[in-house]
Motif scaffolding. Sequence first.
Motif, PDB file in Angstrom:
ATOM      1  N   ASP A   1     -12.822  16.149 -19.934  1.00 12.68           N
ATOM      2  CA  ASP A   1     -12.846  14.698 -20.082  1.00 12.68           C
ATOM      3  C   ASP A   1     -11.765  14.178 -21.028  1.00 12.68           C
ATOM      4  OD1 ASP A   1     -15.115  14.515 -18.433  1.00 12.68           O
ATOM      5  OD2 ASP A   1     -16.421  14.969 -20.129  1.00 12.68           O
ATOM      6  N   LEU A   2     -10.974  15.062 -21.602  1.00 10.90           N
ATOM      7  CA  LEU A   2      -9.960  14.666 -22.579  1.00 10.90           C
ATOM      8  C   LEU A   2      -8.555  14.824 -22.013  1.00 10.90           C
ATOM      9  CD1 LEU A   2     -11.401  16.407 -25.768  1.00 10.90           C
ATOM     10  CD2 LEU A   2     -11.567  13.997 -25.133  1.00 10.90           C
ATOM     11  N   PRO A   3      -7.628  14.022 -22.497  1.00 12.45           N
ATOM     12  CA  PRO A   3      -6.238  14.231 -22.070  1.00 12.45           C
ATOM     13  C   PRO A   3      -5.652  15.458 -22.741  1.00 12.45           C
ATOM     14  CG  PRO A   3      -6.364  12.427 -23.655  1.00 12.45           C
ATOM     15  CD  PRO A   3      -7.786  12.861 -23.369  1.00 12.45           C
ATOM     16  N   TRP A   4      -4.958  16.250 -21.969  1.00 10.63           N
ATOM     17  CA  TRP A   4      -4.254  17.435 -22.456  1.00 10.63           C
ATOM     18  C   TRP A   4      -2.784  17.074 -22.619  1.00 10.63           C
ATOM     19  CZ3 TRP A   4      -6.020  22.891 -22.066  1.00 10.63           C
ATOM     20  CH2 TRP A   4      -7.413  22.992 -21.909  1.00 10.63           C
ATOM     21  N   GLN A   5      -2.083  17.845 -23.422  1.00 13.35           N
ATOM     22  CA  GLN A   5      -0.644  17.668 -23.608  1.00 13.35           C
ATOM     23  C   GLN A   5       0.093  18.752 -22.822  1.00 13.35           C
ATOM     24  OE1 GLN A   5       0.337  14.984 -25.413  1.00 13.35           O
ATOM     25  NE2 GLN A   5      -1.859  14.606 -25.580  1.00 13.35           N
TER      26      GLN A   5
ATOM     27  N   PRO B   1      -9.682   6.125 -13.660  1.00 11.64           N
ATOM     28  CA  PRO B   1     -10.024   6.892 -14.862  1.00 11.64           C
ATOM     29  C   PRO B   1     -11.452   6.667 -15.358  1.00 11.64           C
ATOM     30  CG  PRO B   1      -8.441   5.166 -15.377  1.00 11.64           C
ATOM     31  CD  PRO B   1      -8.628   5.162 -13.896  1.00 11.64           C
TER      32      PRO B   1
ATOM     33  N   ILE C   1      -3.016  17.591 -13.658  1.00 15.54           N
ATOM     34  CA  ILE C   1      -3.076  16.226 -14.171  1.00 15.54           C
ATOM     35  C   ILE C   1      -3.578  16.305 -15.616  1.00 15.54           C
ATOM     36  CG2 ILE C   1      -4.018  13.916 -13.860  1.00 15.54           C
ATOM     37  CD1 ILE C   1      -4.449  14.604 -10.918  1.00 15.54           C
ATOM     38  N   PRO C   2      -2.670  16.324 -16.591  1.00 19.36           N
ATOM     39  CA  PRO C   2      -3.075  16.498 -17.993  1.00 19.36           C
ATOM     40  C   PRO C   2      -4.014  15.407 -18.494  1.00 19.36           C
ATOM     41  CG  PRO C   2      -0.698  16.686 -17.778  1.00 19.36           C
ATOM     42  CD  PRO C   2      -1.230  16.235 -16.454  1.00 19.36           C
ATOM     43  N   GLU C   3      -3.753  14.170 -18.126  1.00 17.26           N
ATOM     44  CA  GLU C   3      -4.585  13.076 -18.634  1.00 17.26           C
ATOM     45  C   GLU C   3      -5.999  13.068 -18.050  1.00 17.26           C
ATOM     46  OE1 GLU C   3      -1.866  11.487 -15.428  1.00 17.26           O
ATOM     47  OE2 GLU C   3      -1.580  12.608 -17.276  1.00 17.26           O
ATOM     48  N   ARG C   4      -6.247  13.867 -17.031  1.00 19.82           N
ATOM     49  CA  ARG C   4      -7.587  14.007 -16.463  1.00 19.82           C
ATOM     50  C   ARG C   4      -8.147  15.393 -16.786  1.00 19.82           C
ATOM     51  NH1 ARG C   4      -9.451  10.004 -12.866  1.00 19.82           N
ATOM     52  NH2 ARG C   4     -11.396  10.935 -13.509  1.00 19.82           N
TER      53      ARG C   4
END
Length: 117
Positions: free
Chosen positions: A83-87, A43, A15-18
């Motif tokens: 804690d940051l969104p990944w791409q 979130p 889950i990139p956004e998590r």
Amino acid sequence: MPYTLHAERIRLEIIPERGGLISRWQWRGHGLVYSDWERFADPQLSARGGIPLLFPTRGNLAEDTFHSNRQAYRLKQHGFARDLPWQVPDQQEHLLKPRLQDTPTTRQRYPFAFRRG
């Protein structure tokens, strides 16, 4: 939205956004990690379970602080990457490479350029 990687007998979801969290890892249909799906759905809550991607530290720092060039920086347990969104710039059939890169916001907590993934 999870990204899913299928290989022979293995299923992996990220889950990139998590924080690039590995939320599901199955071998021959058997789950290998615990994931609290209720918390993932909100979130505002920290994720519980799965396998987090930890950066730039994987543990505790004394007083949640590190020093560089005579400057003190606050860095909580396990760093900030989870804690940051990944791409996910590229997904291939058997390869999934989440990416996190420094920003002006991360430089306030960690004054170095970086690119993970």
